[in-house]
Design an enzyme around this catalytic site. Structure first.
Site, PDB file in Angstrom:
ATOM      1  N   CYS A  48       0.815  -1.227   0.000  1.00  0.00           N
ATOM      2  CA  CYS A  48       0.000   0.000   0.000  1.00  0.00           C
ATOM      3  C   CYS A  48       0.844   1.270   0.000  1.00  0.00           C
ATOM      4  CB  CYS A  48      -0.940   0.004   1.190  1.00  0.00           C
ATOM      5  SG  CYS A  48      -2.052  -1.395   1.147  1.00  0.00           S
TER       6      CYS A  48
ATOM      7  N   HIS B 292      -3.696   7.055   2.311  1.00  0.00           N
ATOM      8  CA  HIS B 292      -4.018   5.734   1.752  1.00  0.00           C
ATOM      9  C   HIS B 292      -5.421   5.342   2.203  1.00  0.00           C
ATOM     10  CE1 HIS B 292      -3.955   1.599   0.690  1.00  0.00           C
ATOM     11  NE2 HIS B 292      -3.839   1.157   1.926  1.00  0.00           N
TER      12      HIS B 292
ATOM     13  N   ASN C 283     -10.077  -0.337  -1.132  1.00  0.00           N
ATOM     14  CA  ASN C 283      -8.620  -0.264  -1.013  1.00  0.00           C
ATOM     15  C   ASN C 283      -7.988  -0.859  -2.271  1.00  0.00           C
ATOM     16  OD1 ASN C 283      -5.930  -0.542  -0.344  1.00  0.00           O
ATOM     17  ND2 ASN C 283      -6.293  -1.503   1.642  1.00  0.00           N
TER      18      ASN C 283
HETATM   19  O1  UT7 Z   1      -4.130  -1.450   3.275  1.00  0.00           O
HETATM   20  C1  UT7 Z   1      -3.286  -2.393   3.823  1.00  0.00           C
HETATM   21  C2  UT7 Z   1      -3.352  -2.407   5.293  1.00  0.00           C
HETATM   22  N1  UT7 Z   1      -4.603  -2.934   5.722  1.00  0.00           N
HETATM   23  C3  UT7 Z   1      -5.365  -2.244   6.571  1.00  0.00           C
HETATM   24  O2  UT7 Z   1      -5.022  -1.148   6.927  1.00  0.00           O
HETATM   25  C4  UT7 Z   1      -6.589  -2.931   7.087  1.00  0.00           C
HETATM   26  C5  UT7 Z   1      -6.708  -2.712   8.561  1.00  0.00           C
HETATM   27  N2  UT7 Z   1      -7.792  -3.452   9.166  1.00  0.00           N
HETATM   28  C6  UT7 Z   1      -9.100  -3.127   8.992  1.00  0.00           C
HETATM   29  O3  UT7 Z   1      -9.441  -2.252   8.219  1.00  0.00           O
HETATM   30  C7  UT7 Z   1     -10.106  -3.837   9.867  1.00  0.00           C
HETATM   31  O4  UT7 Z   1      -9.438  -4.576  10.831  1.00  0.00           O
HETATM   32  C8  UT7 Z   1     -11.106  -4.761   9.105  1.00  0.00           C
HETATM   33  C9  UT7 Z   1     -12.048  -3.926   8.268  1.00  0.00           C
HETATM   34  C10 UT7 Z   1     -10.332  -5.744   8.249  1.00  0.00           C
HETATM   35  C11 UT7 Z   1     -11.937  -5.553  10.099  1.00  0.00           C
HETATM   36  O5  UT7 Z   1     -12.606  -4.673  10.984  1.00  0.00           O
HETATM   37  P1  UT7 Z   1     -12.481  -4.828  12.567  1.00  0.00           P
HETATM   38  O6  UT7 Z   1     -13.355  -3.818  13.155  1.00  0.00           O
HETATM   39  O7  UT7 Z   1     -11.030  -4.768  12.924  1.00  0.00           O
HETATM   40  O8  UT7 Z   1     -13.084  -6.240  12.807  1.00  0.00           O
HETATM   41  P2  UT7 Z   1     -12.408  -7.525  13.498  1.00  0.00           P
HETATM   42  O9  UT7 Z   1     -11.482  -8.191  12.542  1.00  0.00           O
HETATM   43  O10 UT7 Z   1     -11.877  -7.157  14.849  1.00  0.00           O
HETATM   44  O11 UT7 Z   1     -13.675  -8.417  13.701  1.00  0.00           O
HETATM   45  C12 UT7 Z   1     -14.784  -8.008  14.546  1.00  0.00           C
HETATM   46  C13 UT7 Z   1     -15.959  -8.913  14.280  1.00  0.00           C
HETATM   47  C14 UT7 Z   1     -15.602 -10.390  14.273  1.00  0.00           C
HETATM   48  O12 UT7 Z   1     -16.673 -11.108  14.820  1.00  0.00           O
HETATM   49  P3  UT7 Z   1     -16.627 -11.623  16.340  1.00  0.00           P
HETATM   50  O13 UT7 Z   1     -15.410 -12.492  16.432  1.00  0.00           O
HETATM   51  O14 UT7 Z   1     -16.519 -10.370  17.166  1.00  0.00           O
HETATM   52  O15 UT7 Z   1     -17.913 -12.357  16.485  1.00  0.00           O
HETATM   53  C15 UT7 Z   1     -15.497 -10.718  12.815  1.00  0.00           C
HETATM   54  O16 UT7 Z   1     -15.751 -12.054  12.532  1.00  0.00           O
HETATM   55  O17 UT7 Z   1     -16.480  -8.623  12.976  1.00  0.00           O
HETATM   56  C16 UT7 Z   1     -16.585  -9.837  12.225  1.00  0.00           C
HETATM   57  N3  UT7 Z   1     -16.409  -9.531  10.826  1.00  0.00           N
HETATM   58  C17 UT7 Z   1     -17.448  -9.219  10.019  1.00  0.00           C
HETATM   59  N4  UT7 Z   1     -18.766  -9.143  10.240  1.00  0.00           N
HETATM   60  C18 UT7 Z   1     -19.547  -8.794   9.204  1.00  0.00           C
HETATM   61  C19 UT7 Z   1     -15.264  -9.457  10.116  1.00  0.00           C
HETATM   62  N5  UT7 Z   1     -15.538  -9.135   8.844  1.00  0.00           N
HETATM   63  C20 UT7 Z   1     -16.877  -8.990   8.754  1.00  0.00           C
HETATM   64  C21 UT7 Z   1     -17.751  -8.649   7.698  1.00  0.00           C
HETATM   65  N6  UT7 Z   1     -19.061  -8.575   7.964  1.00  0.00           N
HETATM   66  N7  UT7 Z   1     -17.300  -8.397   6.454  1.00  0.00           N
END
Ligand code: UT7
Length: 331
Positions: free
Chosen positions: A116, A256, A286
């Site tokens: 990125c 970004h 992204n």
């Molecule tokens: O560009 C390169 C660098 N990358 C980044 O900068 C990405 C950085 N990370 C992020 O943007 C975020 O971490 C994500 C968007 C990938 C995920 O969001 P989050 O708020 O960090 O969610 P999480 O991974 O902590 O998951 C929270 C909950 C989980 O459920 P439980 O375990 O709490 O029941 C996940 O399973 O959200 C769930 N979850 C979803 N639910 C609905 C994860 N993805 C989804 C989804 N829809 N698409």
């Protein structure tokens, strides 16, 4: 001899036609439009469809757009750098393919891999060739076809990424504009959080790697999120401070586009209000190395000569950094 500055003198961009909406993703994985918008800010992303369509297609169209807008003679391009992690092939470099396709027959060209942060790495590299006096016309492209390495059964990654590419032309100037300063960082300790396991020389492609889904992006989202928020915000603040820029004097933050919450945190750290933050994550998601040049492409008409821009990125590697650009022209 007066100092040579490296001015951005044109911008090009391209996104494929196909729009993958959150509602369509709701039919593919267990997710919702509401979750995706509230957790990332993304409403839709573009996908390059069709057989034998690599990231070069995105790059070629972006550079053709630049050539059309600037009436640049492609034979005058000295160097073309393509920042990408989704090259058409491991070799030859996608930059070679793009340069030849656009008629840059006198250019030498190479790819740059910094995920990125690829565009800001490549921009700094291209600007250095201009500032040294070595070259007069350098094209810097950033783009990725993330759909090629996406597991559309993994809801935590497939909702974020999209396809697209943008580019800029760099030329020498004696005026006080251009790529002024850069802070670029990397930390290989980030490997375990964000990578693609197989297909390289460590784990070459095999039936087993395909069965294990090792040719897709692996990301530990919340861990990457924490590193991104801290490092991108810190480096943006650092470059502002060392160039005596204040929240009031900065005209645009060009962050970004990984997650709206990371963008907001970076803007808050630098103290910049929302109206000065470029944002198009809602329509492209992204696009990895494509996000920053696509922002410049979308906002070009709003930019004025002399505007102070802070570009900032964070991504796989880890790689991160910030670039201070003084805009060189009115559209
Ligand atoms: O560009 C390169 C660098 N990358 C980044 O900068 C990405 C950085 N990370 C992020 O943007 C975020 O971490 C994500 C968007 C990938 C995920 O969001 P989050 O708020 O960090 O969610 P999480 O991974 O902590 O998951 C929270 C909950 C989980 O459920 P439980 O375990 O709490 O029941 C996940 O399973 O959200 C769930 N979850 C979803 N639910 C609905 C994860 N993805 C989804 C989804 N829809 N698409």
């Amino acid at each position: 001899m007066s100092k040579i500055n490296a001015a951005i003198t044109g911008v090009g961009g391209y996104v494929p036609e196909y729009i993958l909406t959150n509602h369509e993703l709701e039919k593919m994985v267990e997710t919702s439009d509401e979750w995706i918008i509230s957790r990332t800010g993304i409403k839709e992303r573009r996908i390059l469809k069709g057989e034998n369509q690599g990231v070069s297609v995105l790059g070629i169209n972006a550079v053709k757009d630049l050539i059309a807008k600037t009436s640049l003679d492609p034979r005058e391009i000295d160097l073309l750098i393509f920042a990408t992690v989704t090259a058409d092939m491991t070799f030859p470099a996608t930059a070679n393919i793009v340069a030849t396709a656009v008629g840059a027959t006198n250019a030498f060209s190479f790819d740059m891999s910094a995920a990125c942060s690829g565009f800001i790495y490549a921009l700094t590299t291209g600007a250095s060739f201009i500032k040294s006096g070595m070259y007069k016309k350098v094209v810097v492209v950033g783009g990725d076809k993330m759909s090629a390495i996406m597991d559309y059964t993994d809801r935590s990654t497939c909702i974020i990424f999209g396809d697209g590419a943008g580019c800029v032309l760099l030329e020498p100037t004696a005026e006080d504009v251009g790529v002024v300063d850069s802070i670029l960082k990397s930390d290989g300790g980030g490997e375990s959080y964000l990578h693609m396991k197989a297909g390289g020389s460590r784990i070459p492609a095999s039936h087993e790697t395909v069965d294990k889904k090792q040719h897709f992006v692996y990301q530990e989202g919340s861990a990457v999120f924490k590193f991104a928020v801290t490092n991108m915000a810190e480096v943006a603040a650092q470059i502002a401070e060392r160039n005596h820029l204040t929240a009031e004097s900065i005209d645009w933050l060009v962050p970004h586009q990984a997650n709206k919450r990371i963008i907001d945190a970076t803007a808050n750290r630098v103290g910049i209000t929302e109206d000065k933050v470029m944002m198009n994550i809602e329509k492209y998601g992204n696009t990895t190395a494509g996000t920053i040049p696509l922002l410049l492409w979308d906002y070009e008409k709003k930019l004025k000569k002399g505007d102070d821009l802070i570009l900032a990125a964070f991504g796989g590697g880890f790689t991160w950094g910030a670039v201070y650009v003084k805009w060189a022209y009115n559209s």
